[in-house]
Design a protein around this motif. Structure first.
Motif, PDB file in Angstrom:
ATOM      1  N   ARG A  82       1.022  -1.084   0.290  1.00 11.51           N
ATOM      2  CA  ARG A  82       0.251   0.076  -0.307  1.00 11.51           C
ATOM      3  C   ARG A  82       1.066   1.223  -0.252  1.00 11.51           C
ATOM      4  O   ARG A  82       1.777   1.326   0.841  1.00 11.51           O
ATOM      5  N   TYR A  83       0.122   2.597  -1.028  1.00 13.58           N
ATOM      6  CA  TYR A  83       1.080   3.530  -0.792  1.00 13.58           C
ATOM      7  C   TYR A  83       0.242   4.470  -1.260  1.00 13.58           C
ATOM      8  O   TYR A  83      -0.447   4.482  -1.576  1.00 13.58           O
ATOM      9  N   SER A  84       0.824   5.989  -0.732  1.00 12.26           N
ATOM     10  CA  SER A  84       0.504   6.429  -1.024  1.00 12.26           C
ATOM     11  C   SER A  84       0.576   7.657  -2.441  1.00 12.26           C
ATOM     12  O   SER A  84       1.545   7.093  -2.506  1.00 12.26           O
ATOM     13  N   LEU A  85       0.191   8.328  -3.432  1.00  9.39           N
ATOM     14  CA  LEU A  85       0.785   8.857  -4.507  1.00  9.39           C
ATOM     15  C   LEU A  85      -0.061   9.905  -5.284  1.00  9.39           C
ATOM     16  O   LEU A  85      -1.264  10.385  -4.667  1.00  9.39           O
ATOM     17  N   PHE A  86       1.433  11.130  -4.947  1.00  9.22           N
ATOM     18  CA  PHE A  86       0.676  12.278  -5.787  1.00  9.22           C
ATOM     19  C   PHE A  86       1.084  12.289  -7.294  1.00  9.22           C
ATOM     20  O   PHE A  86       1.931  12.411  -8.144  1.00  9.22           O
ATOM     21  N   PHE A  87      -0.334  12.996  -8.106  1.00  7.22           N
ATOM     22  CA  PHE A  87      -0.765  13.110  -9.292  1.00  7.22           C
ATOM     23  C   PHE A  87      -0.369  14.285 -10.215  1.00  7.22           C
ATOM     24  O   PHE A  87      -1.560  15.344  -9.421  1.00  7.22           O
TER      25      PHE A  87
END
Length: 152
Positions: A82-87
Motif C-alpha cells: 500500500r502506498y500514497s501517490l500524488f499526480f
C-alpha cells in the motif's frame, strides 16, 4: 472486474484479475522495477519498499518528464503493498488531501492468484484522479499485467 464506490468523502475503485501464477510470482511483477516498467506504461519505479520510504514513478513522453510520488505505507510480502501517490497537475498543490492511496492485495485462488487493486481517492473530480486520466482506448493495465505474468 472493476467496482467503483463513491461516498461523500471518497471514491474507492477496486479492480480484480485472476492470474495463473503463485502469489510470489505475481508479487515480483508488482515490486521489481524492471518488471513494473513493462506494464506501467514504461514508468521507472524508484523505491526501496520500506514503510515510510519514498516511492516515485518517472516517465518520459514526447521529451517531457512526468513524475508521480508518494510514500510506501505497508508491505507484507507476498500479500499486500500500500502506498500514497500524488499526480501533479496544474493548479493542484502537493498537499496530503491531494494524494490517493493504492493497495495491491494478493490471495491464493485455486491454482492461481486473485490480484485486487484498490484506489482510494478523496479528491474532487477533475483534480487529476485516476478517473480523470483513464483512456478507454488504452488496454486495461491489469489485462496487460496478467498476460505478461502468464507468458513468463
Amino acid at each position: 472486474m472493476t467496482v467503483v464506490l463513491t461516498s461523500l468523502d471518497m471514491t474507492i475503485n477496486t479492480s480484480e484479475v485472476l492470474v495463473a501464477a503463485s502469489p510470489s510470482g505475481v508479487w515480483r511483477w508488482l515490486v521489481e522495477p524492471e518488471r513494473v516498467r513493462q506494464w506501467q506504461y514504461g514508468s521507472e519505479l524508484i523505491t526501496d519498499w520500506q514503510p515510510g520510504g519514498a516511492i516515485r514513478f518517472r516517465n518520459e513522453w514526447d521529451g517531457q518528464v512526468f513524475e508521480q510520488w508518494g510514500t510506501v505505507l505497508e508491505v507484507s510480502e507476498p500479500h499486500k503493498v500500500r502506498y500514497s501517490l500524488f499526480f501533479p497537475r496544474p493548479g493542484l498543490e502537493d498537499r496530503p488531501e491531494n494524494y490517493l492511496f493504492v493497495t495491491y492485495l494478493l490471495e491464493r485462488a485455486g491454482h492461481g492468484t486473485k490480484l485486487s487493486v484498490v484506489q482510494e481517492d478523496n479528491r474532487e473530480p477533475g483534480s487529476g484522479g485516476a478517473d480523470d486520466v483513464a483512456d478507454e482506448s488504452s488496454p486495461n493495465v491489469l489485462d496487460v499485467l496478467k498476460g505478461l505474468i502468464e507468458s513468463e
